[in-house]
Design a protein around this motif. Structure first.
Motif, PDB file in Angstrom:
ATOM      1  N   ARG A  76       0.760  -1.293   0.049  1.00  0.00           N
ATOM      2  CA  ARG A  76       0.041   0.022   0.171  1.00  0.00           C
ATOM      3  C   ARG A  76       1.072   1.285  -0.073  1.00  0.00           C
ATOM      4  O   ARG A  76       0.061   2.364  -0.777  1.00  0.00           O
ATOM      5  N   ARG A  97      -4.775  -0.344   6.433  1.00  0.00           N
ATOM      6  CA  ARG A  97      -4.241  -1.745   5.451  1.00  0.00           C
ATOM      7  C   ARG A  97      -5.651  -0.605   4.655  1.00  0.00           C
ATOM      8  O   ARG A  97      -4.860  -1.014   3.147  1.00  0.00           O
ATOM      9  N   TRP A  98      -6.669  -0.041   4.642  1.00  0.00           N
ATOM     10  CA  TRP A  98      -6.292   0.604   2.730  1.00  0.00           C
ATOM     11  C   TRP A  98      -5.778   1.971   3.064  1.00  0.00           C
ATOM     12  O   TRP A  98      -6.278   3.362   1.917  1.00  0.00           O
ATOM     13  N   GLY A  99      -5.068   2.430   3.790  1.00  0.00           N
ATOM     14  CA  GLY A  99      -3.905   3.777   3.774  1.00  0.00           C
ATOM     15  C   GLY A  99      -4.889   4.541   4.021  1.00  0.00           C
ATOM     16  O   GLY A  99      -4.280   6.212   3.247  1.00  0.00           O
TER      17      GLY A  99
END
Length: 662
Positions: free
Chosen positions: A431, A497-499
């Motif tokens: 990521r 996890r998703w930035g």
């Protein structure tokens, strides 16, 4: 028929009084459910909050008390350390017959006795006393103890008795406010380092008690055309004691004062009150407030005569007989502003009768103690991720699907969340490739390399069980001891996890991908908050149903929940596990009802196994897996469920029946 009420789990005040009296009310009804298909499973069960603990909600009270010589006029009797003003005949003559103890001493004794009763009943009130005159001195707890606050034991009564015989000369508001600010700021910093989750549950209260205006006041500019007056107290004040303000030396020196500069001007005093109040938002403190109390006996000041004029002030254009009223007007204006800025209460006591009945116990010293309610319940899938039309396999749950997480594409291991063992998992590094990270076998200097002189003999550590190592937390600047560093109800690892930024509590209402679904909704539904995937959400989003089941006699609140539409995937064979095993992790956070939105929450987690390998294998055979309250444990016990398979409910990859607590 059950009455259905719709509430988001992240909303403050989740547990309203009406809901508590109606134990079958639905907190969050399940949305229209997908028709049952073989690859869907449901998690259901009951989870209960902990009983409330009043001791976990500190109230820290700072009593800033004026000990200038003028106190022997407004609140007699009193004596200075050196024979002086208070010992003069004019002052002794105005002491009411039979008065042997100042009202402030009696009031402070009653206040600490009140606090002792609260603590005896399980509360947690701590006190600091800061007497001030020319300087702050003789504080309690004594500076030698190293304590900023202490629970008031009976020893403090002797200390309070001594206050009436320790009067000084000046009334340096600026030094007193500076001390109060520094005391609270340093205490907050210490708690933030040692036990930050307590800060949202802490209330700081400053009680500022005085009998007059700041003295001396100094102005760096001696040639202004207009200075402040009783009718214009908001302007710059002229020097009240020229021999002090412009002297090259003095025996009564104020710590930190430089000759010829401003002292005790309004802007200086207000700045400390503002800075004090700003600590609340800067550190996510439950509350900071300031109360002010004025003791001003105009008749006593008038009876004192000319010897009191220097202390209480001489005001051009005001008749000498009105000097006491002018001084009181200025003091009331200033202390009222302090209380307004400090979200507190201003009180004044104006004559012998009122002052003799002085009380401090009616001010607000209440704690935030309340029953614990649900802050968050969410499911994190650790074997799959959102695809375009269905969930896709992510065997190690690192946030990188297997069709990328392999030795050919990303040059990583699909069965090891941290392929290069640098304590930064593959999804974290992929990521952040634009920040120089690499998920492949390439040890990053910002992670762990036991052979590097920067991190010799390092090991991976996840002290809060949120799924982030100490190296990841250091890079993100999140808190190593708090699962949810910004208190928004989402674990740090899930935001990372998703930035998303796990230090910004803005996930509520934020829609990163602009698909009309807030990030918090997508994170709970198991969809991608960075990609427009509303169609995927409608078909495959997790669906939650929660309701209050019962409120126990000890104050615990129990919730029944169902999370449905969890799609299983067919994971490949791996060492120790046949194909089709799916791992789900449940996160549960509770918070005091008085501060659900801002509290970091106390977190627990649970996990569950299922298996899906069509056409012949589906475990469980029925539609659901059931968990109990005992299946939820502290997050550090489940930081890696693959290493503790037996703690997860369902049939484990080893063929055992799981759900056993450590």
């Amino acid at each position: 028929m059950r009455r259905l009420l719709r509430f988001p789990l992240f909303a403050a005040g989740l547990l309203a009084t009406g809901l508590l009296s109606c134990t079958d009310s639905m907190l969050e009804p399940r949305t229209e459910q997908q028709s049952h298909v073989d690859d869907r499973v449901m998690l259901q069960g009951r989870v209960c909050t902990r009983p409330p603990n009043p001791a976990g909600f500190p109230v820290k009270v700072v009593v800033v008390i004026d000990e200038s010589g003028s106190m022997c006029i407004s609140d007699p009797p009193g004596a200075q350390l050196d024979s002086g003003f208070c010992q003069q005949a004019e002052v002794q003559a105005i002491i009411p017959p039979g008065v042997t103890e100042p009202a402030r001493v009696r009031a402070l004794k009653r206040l600490v006795a009140q606090f002792r009763q609260v603590n005896a009943a399980g509360g947690n009130v701590q006190v600091s006393v800061a007497p001030f005159e020319t300087n702050v001195r003789n504080v309690w707890p004594p500076a030698t103890t190293g304590d900023r606050f202490a629970r008031p034991d009976t020893n403090i009564d002797t200390y309070i008795d001594g206050l009436q015989s320790q009067l000084g000369k000046g009334t340096d508001y600026q030094g007193a406010l500076s001390y109060a600010y520094s005391l609270i700021a340093s205490d907050i910093n210490a708690v933030a380092l040692s036990n930050p989750e307590v800060l949202p549950r802490t209330r700081y209260v400053v009680v500022f008690l005085t009998d007059g205006t700041p003295y001396p006041r100094c102005s760096a500019t001696d040639n202004l055309s207009v200075y402040a007056s009783p009718d214009s107290p908001d302007l710059t004040w002229a020097d009240s004691l020229i021999s002090f303000c412009n002297a090259t030396s003095t025996t009564d020196r104020i710590d930190g004062f430089e000759i010829g500069t401003d002292r005790n001007q309004n802007y200086q005093l207000f700045s400390y009150v503002r800075r004090l109040m700003e600590l609340k938002d800067q550190y996510n403190v439950g509350d900071v407030r300031m109360h002010t109390v004025l003791l001003f006996n105009q008749e006593a000041v008038r009876a004192c005569g000319t010897i009191c004029e220097q202390i209480y002030g001489v005001y051009p254009g005001v008749a000498p007989a009105e000097y006491p009223a002018a001084a009181k007007k200025i003091a009331a204006w200033l202390l009222t502003r302090f209380a307004e800025m400090g979200n507190g209460v201003y009180q004044e006591f104006n004559d012998t009768a009122e002052i003799s009945n002085l009380g401090l116990g009616a001010l607000d010293y209440s704690s935030f103690a309340s029953r614990n309610v649900m802050k968050t319940l969410l499911v994190e899938p650790l074997s799959s991720g959102p695809g375009l039309e269905a969930r896709i396999v992510d065997s190690d749950g690192d946030g990188v699907p297997d069709d990328v997480d392999n030795s050919f594409t990303l040059k990583t291991n699909p069965f090891n969340a941290d392929s290069d063992r640098d304590c930064l998992n593959d999804g974290f590094e992929q990521r952040r490739e634009d920040q120089g990270f690499k998920a492949a076998n390439d040890l990053d200097a910002r992670g762990c390399d036991p052979d590097s002189p920067l991190t010799p003999r390092c090991t991976c550590r996840d002290t809060d069980g949120d799924g982030l190592s100490q190296f990841a937390e250091s890079y993100l600047r999140t808190r190593e001891t708090i699962v949810d560093s910004d208190g928004d109800g989402i674990p740090d690892s899930l935001e990372a996890r998703w930035g998303l930024d796990p230090m910004e509590p803005s996930v509520a209402g934020l829609d990163t991908d602009g698909d009309g679904l807030p990030d918090e909704v997508e994170l709970r539904a198991g969809t991608d908050p960075t990609r427009r995937d509303r169609a995927f959400f409608e078909k495959n989003g997790f669906q939650y149903e929660t309701r209050i089941a019962e409120v126990l006699s000890n104050g615990s609140v129990c919730y029944d929940y169902t999370v449905s539409n969890l799609q299983m995937v067919t994971t490949p064979d791996r060492v120790g596990a046949k194909q089709g095993f799916n791992l789900f992790k449940l996160w549960f956070a509770e918070a005091p009802e008085s501060g659900v939105a801002t509290d970091y929450g106390v977190w627990r987690s649970a996990c569950a196994w299922s298996q899906y390998a069509p056409p012949s294998v589906r475990v469980p055979v029925g539609p659901e897996l059931t968990l109990t309250n005992d299946n939820f444990m502290i997050p550090t016990d489940l930081s890696n469920p693959w290493e503790n398979q037996g703690r997860c409910v369902g049939t484990t990859p080893a063929g055992q029946q799981g759900g056993v607590n450590p």
